[in-house]
Write an enzyme that holds these catalytic residues in place. Structure first.
Site, PDB file in Angstrom:
ATOM      1  N   CYS A   1      -8.466 -12.252  60.878  1.00  0.00           N
ATOM      2  CA  CYS A   1      -9.546 -12.182  59.871  1.00  0.00           C
ATOM      3  C   CYS A   1     -10.852 -12.668  60.473  1.00  0.00           C
ATOM      4  O   CYS A   1     -11.909 -12.471  59.876  1.00  0.00           O
ATOM      5  CB  CYS A   1      -9.275 -13.097  58.679  1.00  0.00           C
TER       6      CYS A   1
ATOM      7  N   LYS B   1      -0.470  -1.872  60.705  1.00  0.00           N
ATOM      8  CA  LYS B   1       0.135  -1.415  61.960  1.00  0.00           C
ATOM      9  C   LYS B   1       1.536  -1.964  62.097  1.00  0.00           C
ATOM     10  O   LYS B   1       2.403  -1.314  62.651  1.00  0.00           O
ATOM     11  CB  LYS B   1      -0.746  -1.847  63.114  1.00  0.00           C
TER      12      LYS B   1
ATOM     13  N   CYS C   1      -1.305 -16.688  57.746  1.00  0.00           N
ATOM     14  CA  CYS C   1      -2.369 -16.029  56.982  1.00  0.00           C
ATOM     15  C   CYS C   1      -1.736 -15.137  55.911  1.00  0.00           C
ATOM     16  O   CYS C   1      -0.821 -14.363  56.210  1.00  0.00           O
ATOM     17  CB  CYS C   1      -3.218 -15.180  57.925  1.00  0.00           C
TER      18      CYS C   1
ATOM     19  N   HIS D   1     -10.614   3.247  58.383  1.00  0.00           N
ATOM     20  CA  HIS D   1     -11.917   3.196  59.050  1.00  0.00           C
ATOM     21  C   HIS D   1     -12.652   4.525  58.871  1.00  0.00           C
ATOM     22  O   HIS D   1     -13.846   4.560  58.595  1.00  0.00           O
ATOM     23  CB  HIS D   1     -11.736   2.894  60.534  1.00  0.00           C
TER      24      HIS D   1
ATOM     25  N   LYS E   1       0.385  -1.664  51.349  1.00  0.00           N
ATOM     26  CA  LYS E   1      -0.852  -1.688  52.130  1.00  0.00           C
ATOM     27  C   LYS E   1      -0.567  -1.070  53.500  1.00  0.00           C
ATOM     28  O   LYS E   1       0.552  -1.173  54.005  1.00  0.00           O
ATOM     29  CB  LYS E   1      -1.316  -3.144  52.176  1.00  0.00           C
TER      30      LYS E   1
ATOM     31  N   HIS F   1      -2.684 -11.298  56.931  1.00  0.00           N
ATOM     32  CA  HIS F   1      -2.107 -10.693  58.138  1.00  0.00           C
ATOM     33  C   HIS F   1      -0.689 -11.142  58.449  1.00  0.00           C
ATOM     34  O   HIS F   1      -0.052 -10.596  59.344  1.00  0.00           O
ATOM     35  CB  HIS F   1      -3.010 -10.979  59.340  1.00  0.00           C
TER      36      HIS F   1
ATOM     37  N   HIS G   1      -8.003   3.916  62.182  1.00  0.00           N
ATOM     38  CA  HIS G   1      -7.087   4.757  61.415  1.00  0.00           C
ATOM     39  C   HIS G   1      -7.807   5.302  60.191  1.00  0.00           C
ATOM     40  O   HIS G   1      -9.034   5.154  60.067  1.00  0.00           O
ATOM     41  CB  HIS G   1      -5.810   3.981  61.055  1.00  0.00           C
TER      42      HIS G   1
ATOM     43  N   CYS H   1      -7.844 -17.963  61.155  1.00  0.00           N
ATOM     44  CA  CYS H   1      -7.042 -16.752  61.396  1.00  0.00           C
ATOM     45  C   CYS H   1      -7.823 -15.853  62.340  1.00  0.00           C
ATOM     46  O   CYS H   1      -8.925 -15.394  62.003  1.00  0.00           O
ATOM     47  CB  CYS H   1      -6.749 -16.008  60.091  1.00  0.00           C
TER      48      CYS H   1
HETATM   49  O1  ME8 Z   1     -13.442  -6.305  59.131  1.00  0.00           O
HETATM   50  N1  ME8 Z   1      -8.454   1.490  53.293  1.00  0.00           N
HETATM   51  O2  ME8 Z   1     -13.416  -4.864  60.912  1.00  0.00           O
HETATM   52  P1  ME8 Z   1     -12.093  -4.017  60.620  1.00  0.00           P
HETATM   53  C1  ME8 Z   1      -9.785   1.634  53.226  1.00  0.00           C
HETATM   54  N2  ME8 Z   1     -15.231  -6.275  62.159  1.00  0.00           N
HETATM   55  N3  ME8 Z   1     -10.630   1.139  54.166  1.00  0.00           N
HETATM   56  C2  ME8 Z   1     -10.098   0.468  55.187  1.00  0.00           C
HETATM   57  C3  ME8 Z   1      -8.697   0.276  55.316  1.00  0.00           C
HETATM   58  C4  ME8 Z   1      -7.861   0.823  54.292  1.00  0.00           C
HETATM   59  N4  ME8 Z   1      -6.533   0.725  54.311  1.00  0.00           N
HETATM   60  N5  ME8 Z   1      -8.476  -0.413  56.437  1.00  0.00           N
HETATM   61  C5  ME8 Z   1      -9.694  -0.643  57.013  1.00  0.00           C
HETATM   62  C6  ME8 Z   1     -13.882  -5.913  60.200  1.00  0.00           C
HETATM   63  N6  ME8 Z   1     -10.680  -0.111  56.264  1.00  0.00           N
HETATM   64  C7  ME8 Z   1     -15.123  -6.555  60.786  1.00  0.00           C
HETATM   65  C8  ME8 Z   1     -16.333  -6.051  60.034  1.00  0.00           C
HETATM   66  S1  ME8 Z   1     -18.968  -5.924  59.598  1.00  0.00           S
HETATM   67  C9  ME8 Z   1     -20.279  -6.845  59.981  1.00  0.00           C
HETATM   68  C10 ME8 Z   1     -17.644  -6.631  60.473  1.00  0.00           C
HETATM   69  C11 ME8 Z   1     -12.127  -0.108  56.570  1.00  0.00           C
HETATM   70  O3  ME8 Z   1     -11.864  -3.214  61.846  1.00  0.00           O
HETATM   71  C12 ME8 Z   1     -12.933  -0.794  55.460  1.00  0.00           C
HETATM   72  O4  ME8 Z   1     -14.261  -0.402  55.575  1.00  0.00           O
HETATM   73  O5  ME8 Z   1     -11.005  -4.880  60.131  1.00  0.00           O
HETATM   74  C13 ME8 Z   1     -12.797  -2.239  55.865  1.00  0.00           C
HETATM   75  O6  ME8 Z   1     -13.766  -3.053  55.240  1.00  0.00           O
HETATM   76  C14 ME8 Z   1     -13.003  -2.149  57.353  1.00  0.00           C
HETATM   77  O7  ME8 Z   1     -12.342  -0.918  57.713  1.00  0.00           O
HETATM   78  C15 ME8 Z   1     -12.444  -3.310  58.129  1.00  0.00           C
HETATM   79  O8  ME8 Z   1     -12.540  -3.012  59.483  1.00  0.00           O
END
Ligand code: ME8
Length: 705
Positions: A140, A320, A161, A21, A317, A164, A18, A137
């Site tokens: 997380c 989903k 958690c 990301h 925040k 979440h 979304h 979790c």
């Molecule tokens: O944590 N605002 O993956 P993830 C800004 N797989 N950025 C956001 C956001 C928001 N509301 N929501 C998500 C993981 N992000 C692990 C990471 S790395 C070795 C492993 C972005 O799919 C932001 O960059 O939960 C956040 O840190 C990341 O998506 C989390 O993605």
């Protein structure tokens, strides 16, 4: 040659991306483009984190294998990165990293072996086998300490958690531990360098976390509990902890521990990286990752830079479950990519949380882009077309015209060159500090200044007097030269618009390869033929677009519910999450934006009836749901669960006439059967429900047709 390496997190392949990301990818892409402009060989990584219980569970839910689940999400990611110009073909990322790549297992196994042989700074084994007893979790992918979960309200229930709001898993098994507790001093030393963790506020956060004492970290799960992952070298009964596996992607992708990527990219050539992450995963990047690297004897990253999170317009925040995430296909359908990029960088003060709303996005696009930069560009070029035969005019003013030009409000060339040079330096300074919003303010101050010069000089009047030709030329040259500078400065943020500006100015050098530091006033050559003038950012009709977005969102929501219900039918019934009616975990990547008409016969299938609310009350531990009973003219009132508890007091509903979908298949929510659905309008950005009702008296049970 200088090199630079920037990464985004690799995103979980359990659900579709979304806005959040997209944001990190935009920031990293902007940085990468700026480095490339400076002639620095840059490698930009993004990708997906595909192992672990999180993905296994999502796959199970969707009736897929974990690999199919990962492929499905990656497919959508790739479609979206292409649509947003972030893929390789558009000058974006260099690798879409996937942790299921065989070269990654090779590399991560090598890192594990190194850690397994290592001694901590206190001379003990960095890795040891023990027994883990505690809470985990899955969302997380992290073990939780007591201050990180909410205790259960009834006995026998697991804790929840805090991030979440999902139930934790009890883990009690043999595990490898990483002796993190021995690394506190070494880590605190790293944080001494002000550049290592940024911004400052985040650095302080990490410092105090580490100074508070570290616990050893469980870094494996029994294969019998989690099989979807990389096996521990020499001990296949254990699967590596997913964060150990995921963090290591940053080095395996460029060739650490594997020949394939070493040949293709080169570890020595590009490491160390700048890791751009959301503040939600700062601890993993700024504590665990540096500690793993210390143990493995690998150089530390260049920096870990954490940005804030996007929240919805009311400050909640994005999640989903709340159904308030900003969906990429909606964004992509209604807004130019550059407007989204600009908005993201302009609106979020880097490091702090930012509010994202479609209305704000439209307002900014219209004011800063359509009326601001876009208008400056089109008015300047149109006047050059009209008054200078479409050729860049001369900027010089001879002595005899100097006074007249000054009176007309035309700035002296050295003065405007100084102003522009200073603004460019400030722009770069802010940009290098990741203060994108401030940098863009500097650029827009230039837009305003030149706009003002044009409005004061009134070139359309000057054009009426042949004696004023030189002054007229000077105004238009200044505006055109400023546009050339702005194109170079803004390219990392708005690559398409910047290219367009340069192309319309008749310039042929690749703006993506011009360093803003080298800009010199006067390099725009007189006599260059400008090209067709096209609007850079057409104005967006706010009311119409908001309406269309609302329609599209409900269309998407319906199609997703459809996908979900088909999927749940395949699996037999499974619990529906509270509030998940509009936005399921996944959308069918291809099924968006199709406007379908239905036959009257289709409509007739929906049985809508007038109902009167008899009772209404809240449900324990479900802060969004109300349980109501409704008389729809049947023998017994229907029991309905409605996700309106945040907007309606239960008492206010009793006695109210409403519209009920009477033939909806009953479903269970939170242990209660819901025997229908009430109709409500979804209003505003946050989709506030407003219950449909009648102005006249109508009997209970009357059918709506
Ligand atoms: O944590 N605002 O993956 P993830 C800004 N797989 N950025 C956001 C956001 C928001 N509301 N929501 C998500 C993981 N992000 C692990 C990471 S790395 C070795 C492993 C972005 O799919 C932001 O960059 O939960 C956040 O840190 C990341 O998506 C989390 O993605």
């Amino acid at each position: 040659m200088k090199t630079f390496y920037v990464t985004t997190p690799i995103y979980y392949a359990n659900s579709l991306p979304h806005l959040g990301h997209l944001y990190t990818m935009i920031v990293a892409d902007t940085i990468a483009r700026s480095k490339r402009q400076q002639g620095i060989e840059t490698f930009f990584l993004t990708g997906t984190d595909e192992h672990g219980i999180n993905i296994e569970r999502a796959a199970q839910k969707n009736n897929r294998t974990p690999q199919e689940q990962a492929d499905y999400v990656v497919n959508y990611f790739k479609k979206m990165t292409e649509a947003f110009g972030l893929d390789t073909a558009h000058g974006g990322y260099d690798i879409f990293m996937r942790t299921t790549e065989p070269f990654h297992s090779e590399g991560v196994s090598e890192v594990w072996r190194r850690v397994a042989k290592a001694k901590t700074p206190k001379g003990r084994d960095a890795l040891y086998k023990g027994h883990y007893e505690g809470w985990f979790c899955a969302a997380c992918a992290a073990y939780k300490t007591e201050d990180e979960y909410a205790k259960p309200t009834s006995e026998g229930e697991p804790p929840t958690c805090l991030i979440h709001e999902t139930k934790l898993d009890r883990v009690s098994e043999e595990s490898y531990f990483f002796r993190l507790s021995d690394y506190d001093e070494a880590l605190l030393n790293l944080y001494e360098s002000a550049d290592f963790v940024r911004p400052e506020s985040r650095r302080n956060e990490v410092k105090s976390f580490v100074a508070g004492g570290l616990q050893d970290l469980s870094v494996s799960r029994l294969h019998s509990s989690v099989s979807w992952g990389v096996p521990v070298p020499g001990d296949p009964n254990h699967t590596m902890y997913v964060w150990f596996d995921a963090l290591t992607n940053y080095i395996t992708a460029i060739g650490f521990g594997n020949e394939q990527q070493e040949k293709k990219v080169g570890f020595e050539k590009f490491w160390p990286a700048l890791h751009m992450v959301g503040k939600d995963i700062l601890r993993f990047h700024a504590v665990y990752w540096p500690a793993f690297l210390l143990a493995a004897g690998i150089e530390q990253p260049r920096a870990i830079v954490a940005h804030g999170m996007w929240v919805d317009p009311s400050g909640r925040k994005m999640s989903k479950t709340l159904g308030n995430t900003i969906e990429l296909d909606v964004l992509n359908k209604f807004f130019p990519v550059d407007a989204i990029r600009y908005f993201c960088l302009r609106e979020m003060v880097f490091g702090q949380d930012g509010r994202f709303g479609y209305e704000n996005l439209i307002d900014r696009t219209n004011s800063d882009l359509a009326s601001g930069l876009g208008n400056l560009s089109s008015r300047t070029l149109t006047m050059i077309q009209r008054y200078c035969n479409g050729r860049i005019p001369a900027g010089a003013i001879t002595d005899e015209n100097r006074l007249a030009a000054k009176r007309a409000g035309v700035e002296d060339e050295t003065a405007i060159a100084d102003v522009l040079g200073h603004a460019r330096d400030e722009f770069i300074r802010y940009f290098d500090e990741f203060a994108f919003s401030r940098a863009l303010e500097e650029a827009w101050a230039i837009v305003a200044r030149v706009d003002k010069m044009i409005s004061e000089a009134t070139p359309w009047d000057l054009a009426k007097d042949p004696n004023q030709q030189q002054t007229l030329n000077a105004v238009l040259y200044r505006a055109a030269e400023t546009l050339r500078w702005l194109g170079v400065m803004l390219y990392p943020v708005m690559p398409t618009a910047a290219r367009e500006i340069h192309q319309q100015l008749g310039l042929t050098d690749d703006v993506g390869r011009i360093d803003a530091r080298g800009l010199r006033w006067g390099d725009l050559k007189e006599g260059v033929q400008i090209q067709e003038v096209k609007p850079l950012f057409p104005r967006i009709d706010k009311a119409k677009t908001m309406e269309e977005i609302r329609e599209q969102k409900s269309e998407v929501g319906e199609q997703k519910s459809e996908v979900r219900s088909q999927e749940s039918e395949k699996q037999g019934s499974r619990p529906v999450e509270e509030g998940s009616g509009q936005h399921a975990t996944e959308a069918d990547a291809g099924a968006v934006g199709v406007a379908n008409f239905i036959d009257i016969a289709d409509f007739a299938k929906v049985e809508l009836r007038v109902g009167e609310v008899r009772t209404a009350g809240r449900i324990p531990k479900a802060d969004k749901l109300l349980l109501i009973t409704v008389d729809i003219g049947e023998e017994k009132p229907r029991q309905i669960l409605a996700g309106i508890a945040q907007y309606y007091e239960p008492e206010s509903l009793v006695g109210r006439k409403i519209v009920v979908v009477a033939n909806l298949k009953p479903r269970k929510l939170r242990g209660y059967e819901s025997q229908g659905m009430l109709l409500a309008a979804s209003v505003g950005e946050e989709g506030k429900p407003v219950i449909a009702t009648f102005a006249e008296d109508v009997p209970n049970g009357a059918r709506l047709k």
